[in-house]
Motif scaffolding. Structure first.
Motif: not given
Length: 163
Positions: A123-141
């Motif tokens: 989900q896009p993050l809304l930063l406290t400076d007003g920027t909307h940001l989408t992250l690509h997440t990679k998870v390894g276990s």
């Protein structure tokens, strides 16, 4: 170390609160390494299973300045801590790299955590400076003891699984 003392140790050291802005922060890489070794010793004595996650992020189509990078790390930290059990340890290792150690858990539980984190952080993050940001997440276990018997082996296995 008895279980109840270990739990208190984890709760007290799992996160700290920054006095200036009351934002929860994660353990750093050195603290995480030390905590992991203690927990793995405990797990070996009690034959408990443990799982390590390596979680890395990339901003999609965005170049971040230093302030925005810090805001992203704070936002990610808040999401990670909101998903944590009392016995989980989350850490900010460096850059956009994070880790989790869950004790007394199954490989399936680690996969479930990884899947939930990917979904929540897609989900896009809304930063406290007003920027909307989408992250690509990679998870390894990686699982203790089958994929590593110490911190270095587990983090290496989890990092490799993420890439």
């Amino acid at each position: 170390m008895p279980l109840f003392i270990l739990s208190v140790y984890l709760i007290e050291s799992r996160m700290s609160i920054s006095k200036e802005n009351e934002i929860p922060t994660l353990a750093n890489a050195d603290t995480f390494s030390e905590q992991t070794e203690h927990l793995l010793e405990f797990s070996a004595r009690t034959q408990a299973k443990a799982s390590m996650l390596f979680i890395t992020f990339e901003a999609v189509n965005t170049q971040l300045n230093k302030q925005q990078s810090e805001l992203v790390i704070q936002a990610i930290s808040q999401v990670l801590l909101s998903k944590a059990r009392e016995s989980d340890i989350y850490a900010h290792l460096d850059g956009m790299n994070f880790a989790n150690l869950s004790v007394d858990t199954s490989e399936q539980h680690a996969k479930t955590i990884a899947s939930k984190l990917k979904t929540d952080l897609a989900q896009p993050l809304l930063l406290t400076d007003g920027t909307h940001l989408t992250l690509h997440t990679k998870v390894g276990s990686a699982s203790f003891p089958t994929q590593g018997s110490n911190y270095t082996q587990l983090i290496s296995s989890a990092r490799s699984a993420a890439h």
